[in-house]
Design a protein around this motif. Structure first.
Motif, PDB file in Angstrom:
ATOM      1  N   VAL A  34       0.833  -1.201   0.000  1.00  0.00           N
ATOM      2  CA  VAL A  34       0.000   0.000   0.000  1.00  0.00           C
ATOM      3  C   VAL A  34       0.869   1.254   0.000  1.00  0.00           C
ATOM      4  CG1 VAL A  34      -1.760   1.291   1.264  1.00  0.00           C
ATOM      5  CG2 VAL A  34      -1.892  -1.196   1.163  1.00  0.00           C
ATOM      6  N   LEU A  35       1.944   1.233   0.770  1.00  0.00           N
ATOM      7  CA  LEU A  35       2.840   2.388   0.847  1.00  0.00           C
ATOM      8  C   LEU A  35       3.492   2.667  -0.500  1.00  0.00           C
ATOM      9  CD1 LEU A  35       4.357   4.502   2.565  1.00  0.00           C
ATOM     10  CD2 LEU A  35       6.053   2.745   3.066  1.00  0.00           C
ATOM     11  N   GLN A  36       4.024   1.631  -1.121  1.00  0.00           N
ATOM     12  CA  GLN A  36       4.751   1.843  -2.379  1.00  0.00           C
ATOM     13  C   GLN A  36       3.819   2.307  -3.495  1.00  0.00           C
ATOM     14  OE1 GLN A  36       8.142  -0.531  -3.308  1.00  0.00           O
ATOM     15  NE2 GLN A  36       7.353  -1.084  -5.334  1.00  0.00           N
ATOM     16  N   TYR A  37       2.643   1.697  -3.602  1.00  0.00           N
ATOM     17  CA  TYR A  37       1.727   2.095  -4.665  1.00  0.00           C
ATOM     18  C   TYR A  37       1.091   3.462  -4.376  1.00  0.00           C
ATOM     19  CZ  TYR A  37       2.088  -2.364  -7.078  1.00  0.00           C
ATOM     20  OH  TYR A  37       2.556  -3.451  -7.787  1.00  0.00           O
ATOM     21  N   SER A  38       0.922   3.806  -3.104  1.00  0.00           N
ATOM     22  CA  SER A  38       0.390   5.130  -2.779  1.00  0.00           C
ATOM     23  C   SER A  38       1.345   6.218  -3.237  1.00  0.00           C
ATOM     24  CB  SER A  38       0.124   5.245  -1.278  1.00  0.00           C
ATOM     25  OG  SER A  38      -0.878   4.345  -0.862  1.00  0.00           O
ATOM     26  N   ARG A  41       9.214  14.565   7.938  1.00  0.00           N
ATOM     27  CA  ARG A  41       8.998  13.446   7.024  1.00  0.00           C
ATOM     28  C   ARG A  41       9.862  13.503   5.772  1.00  0.00           C
ATOM     29  NH1 ARG A  41       6.378   8.962   9.027  1.00  0.00           N
ATOM     30  NH2 ARG A  41       4.610   9.584  10.304  1.00  0.00           N
ATOM     31  N   VAL A  42       9.865  14.640   5.109  1.00  0.00           N
ATOM     32  CA  VAL A  42      10.311  14.695   3.723  1.00  0.00           C
ATOM     33  C   VAL A  42      11.792  15.018   3.571  1.00  0.00           C
ATOM     34  CG1 VAL A  42       9.929  15.847   1.509  1.00  0.00           C
ATOM     35  CG2 VAL A  42       7.986  15.329   2.988  1.00  0.00           C
ATOM     36  N   LEU A  43      12.318  15.934   4.369  1.00  0.00           N
ATOM     37  CA  LEU A  43      13.661  16.482   4.146  1.00  0.00           C
ATOM     38  C   LEU A  43      14.752  15.415   4.002  1.00  0.00           C
ATOM     39  CD1 LEU A  43      15.336  19.001   3.812  1.00  0.00           C
ATOM     40  CD2 LEU A  43      15.534  19.171   6.305  1.00  0.00           C
ATOM     41  N   PRO A  44      14.781  14.355   4.818  1.00  0.00           N
ATOM     42  CA  PRO A  44      15.868  13.365   4.653  1.00  0.00           C
ATOM     43  C   PRO A  44      15.825  12.613   3.328  1.00  0.00           C
ATOM     44  CG  PRO A  44      14.807  13.167   6.809  1.00  0.00           C
ATOM     45  CD  PRO A  44      13.942  14.053   5.985  1.00  0.00           C
ATOM     46  N   HIS A  45      14.724  12.687   2.594  1.00  0.00           N
ATOM     47  CA  HIS A  45      14.572  11.893   1.372  1.00  0.00           C
ATOM     48  C   HIS A  45      14.665  12.728   0.104  1.00  0.00           C
ATOM     49  CE1 HIS A  45      13.152   8.774   4.136  1.00  0.00           C
ATOM     50  NE2 HIS A  45      12.356   9.691   4.655  1.00  0.00           N
ATOM     51  N   MET A  60       2.076   8.634   5.934  1.00  0.00           N
ATOM     52  CA  MET A  60       2.732   7.515   5.254  1.00  0.00           C
ATOM     53  C   MET A  60       4.193   7.431   5.675  1.00  0.00           C
ATOM     54  SD  MET A  60       1.042   7.426   1.451  1.00  0.00           S
ATOM     55  CE  MET A  60       1.765   8.964   0.894  1.00  0.00           C
ATOM     56  N   PRO A  61       4.576   6.371   6.360  1.00  0.00           N
ATOM     57  CA  PRO A  61       5.983   6.234   6.780  1.00  0.00           C
ATOM     58  C   PRO A  61       6.883   6.037   5.568  1.00  0.00           C
ATOM     59  CG  PRO A  61       4.784   4.206   7.199  1.00  0.00           C
ATOM     60  CD  PRO A  61       3.763   5.209   6.745  1.00  0.00           C
ATOM     61  N   ILE A  62       8.102   6.556   5.678  1.00  0.00           N
ATOM     62  CA  ILE A  62       9.062   6.458   4.582  1.00  0.00           C
ATOM     63  C   ILE A  62      10.348   5.859   5.134  1.00  0.00           C
ATOM     64  CG2 ILE A  62      10.206   7.705   2.716  1.00  0.00           C
ATOM     65  CD1 ILE A  62       8.267  10.037   3.303  1.00  0.00           C
ATOM     66  N   LYS A  63      10.658   4.676   4.695  1.00  0.00           N
ATOM     67  CA  LYS A  63      11.880   4.045   5.174  1.00  0.00           C
ATOM     68  C   LYS A  63      12.209   2.859   4.288  1.00  0.00           C
ATOM     69  CE  LYS A  63       9.267   1.244   8.511  1.00  0.00           C
ATOM     70  NZ  LYS A  63       9.110   0.867   9.910  1.00  0.00           N
TER      71      LYS A  63
END
Length: 514
Positions: free
Chosen positions: A185-189, A278-282, A218-221
């Motif tokens: 779900v995370l990847q397709y979202s 959430r976003v800055l490290p990525h 949505m977690p990002i890792k």
């Protein structure tokens, strides 16, 4: 009750729920009751149009029961043989009819996500995701046994309804966060998010709020392939390959759109929070945010503080050069900062910036003096934080003890400190004294008076832990004072023998009270 009367009338909640369960059971038991499915869908359609007439949840649950069972039994799968025309048998026609009703029912369930009643919209989301999970495990389209299948179109529709431009969906997005814990779900979202993000136009403030809430949910890792947790998990098929780099690419595409929007104060603050947390490290090019953060520094209040944290991250991790960083930090210590919920971040950042022992004493003295002056107008719980922070700075920079043991005996006829000076090194703080803290030793709140006495005692060798005082409220200070004073005071001296009159009172010689 006949099918026609059922579709045109709305019984009570309990009766309707029983009728829907019976109709769903009869439909699954025999194809002779195929019209029951049409009746349930029509009931849901009428309920959406007139929400006060009939409850939504029983209809949604009945459809969930029917279609999860149909998916599990592969009742909607139409076998396709290569190079052969599709059969037109009654069985194929019935399966096509079921697929049409499934698509129709799913659209009505998605419409229920837009309803005002929270319980109904949350149940609609849960049902939509449950049907999505069953379809992923038991596909209705023909797929090879070795491939991983995910119902992409249905997830895309769910995301589009979450990102409403007319209604705040914070409760739905909070519920969707539980499904976003699944890696498929995370990847397709993240895959679909750039495609449904408005480009070339400024979305409404409600849409921006929903968009930022969705990103924040949505977690990002990255994750090891052995630790993948899938919503559409079918052990007979190959596992999905979780690719963090694909997610990162889509994060950069989505955030590039956010940076081109015009933000009001409320959304501007939320943009900075999502960016930092959430976003800055990525991001591939975080230094491209420099102009945005610099403009945000001039906005004032919580926005400036959050932007300052972003600038600090770019300085610390990406070698950004900002020559006036200490002047900007100094200007943030205003009385208004104590009334924002991000004041703890300010003390945390100030502690990091002033941690070096090689800083000029005149610079650190300006911060010490400004904090001391703010203690005269700060709320009680923040006075304690300022006092301990001042003590830590003096312990860290022993030369600042001259502010306590002033060359003129600790007394000055006129305070040379210039509070309105923007440049901390020109504020003459090093020539002043901490008379403000000496005055706080007579404060009415015992904890503040005790904390202010550190300038009259030998300083400790170890700094105070600010985490123990950050977050303390006025009620906490009051409770602490009550506990200390109640232990030292007696509630009564003599055991009472009558009402209201103490022992030994002369009135007892002439009067008797009952």
């Amino acid at each position: 009750m006949s099918d026609e009367s059922f579709a045109n009338s709305f019984p009570t909640n309990k009766v309707l729920s029983k009728q829907l369960k019976r109709k769903a059971s009869d439909f699954l038991n025999s194809r002779k009751n195929a019209n029951n499915l049409v009746d349930i869908i029509q009931c849901l359609e009428k309920s959406i149009g007139d929400q006060n007439a009939s409850p939504i949840i029983p209809c949604v649950l009945a459809l969930e029961t029917i279609f999860t069972e149909l998916l599990k039994n592969h009742s909607m799968v139409i076998a396709v043989q290569p190079l052969k025309p599709k059969e037109n048998s009654p069985e194929v026609q019935y399966r096509e009819w079921l697929r049409d009703r499934y698509g129709e029912a799913y659209q009505f369930i998605l419409k229920c996500m837009c309803l005002e009643k929270t319980s109904e919209s949350i149940q609609a989301l849960a049902t939509a995701m449950n049907l999505l999970a069953y379809e992923g495990r038991f596909p209705i389209d023909y797929v090879t046994d070795s491939s991983y299948y995910f119902p992409c179109s249905k997830l895309r529709s769910v995301l589009q309804h979450l990102l409403s431009a007319e209604k705040t969906n914070e409760h739905l997005i909070s519920r969707f966060q539980e499904f976003a814990a699944y890696h498929d779900v995370l990847q397709y979202s993240w895959k679909f998010l750039p495609g449904i993000t408005p480009r070339g136009q400024i979305p409404s403030e409600i849409y921006v709020d929903n968009y930022l809430n969705l990103i924040n949910s949505m977690p990002i890792k990255g994750v090891e392939q052995e630790q993948i947790n899938l919503l559409c998990d079918n052990s007979d098929k190959v596992k999905m390959v979780f690719d963090y780099q694909v997610i990162r690419k889509n994060i950069n595409k989505s955030w590039a759109c956010v940076m081109h929007w015009q933000h009001r104060e409320a959304t501007h603050q939320k943009v900075l929070m999502v960016l930092l947390e959430r976003v800055l490290p990525h991001l591939d090019k975080p230094l491209a945010l420099t102009d945005f953060l610099m403009d945000s520094l001039d906005a004032g209040g919580a926005i400036s503080l959050l932007a300052f944290q972003g600038v600090f991250t770019l300085i610390q991790e990406h070698n950004l050069t900002y020559p006036f960083i200490y002047e900007k930090l100094y200007s943030m210590f205003e009385p208004e900062i104590f009334h924002t919920k991000f004041k703890a971040r300010l003390f945390y950042l100030a502690d990091l910036f002033l941690s070096s022992t090689h800083l000029p004493e005149a610079l650190v003295a300006a911060f010490v003096k400004r904090l001391a002056r703010l203690t005269l107008v700060a709320p009680p719980q923040d006075i304690v934080i300022c006092l301990y922070f001042i003590g830590n700075l003096i312990i860290r920079h022993p030369g600042l003890k001259r502010l306590i043991c002033h060359p003129n005996g600790g007394q000055v006829t006129r305070d040379p400190f210039i509070m309105d000076e923007c440049d901390p090194t020109k504020s003459n703080a090093i020539e002043s004294s901490l008379w403000e803290i000496a005055a706080l030793q007579n404060h009415g709140i015992p904890s503040i008076a005790t904390a202010a006495k550190f300038i009259s005692n030998p300083l400790p060798t170890i700094e105070w832990d600010l985490t123990q005082v950050v977050g303390v409220t006025e009620d906490d200070l009051f409770d602490q004072a009550i506990k200390k004073s109640s232990k030292a005071a007696f509630l009564t001296f003599d055991r009472p023998t009558s009402m209201f009159v103490p022992k030994g009172d002369r009135t007892q010689e002439f009067w008797k009270l009952f």
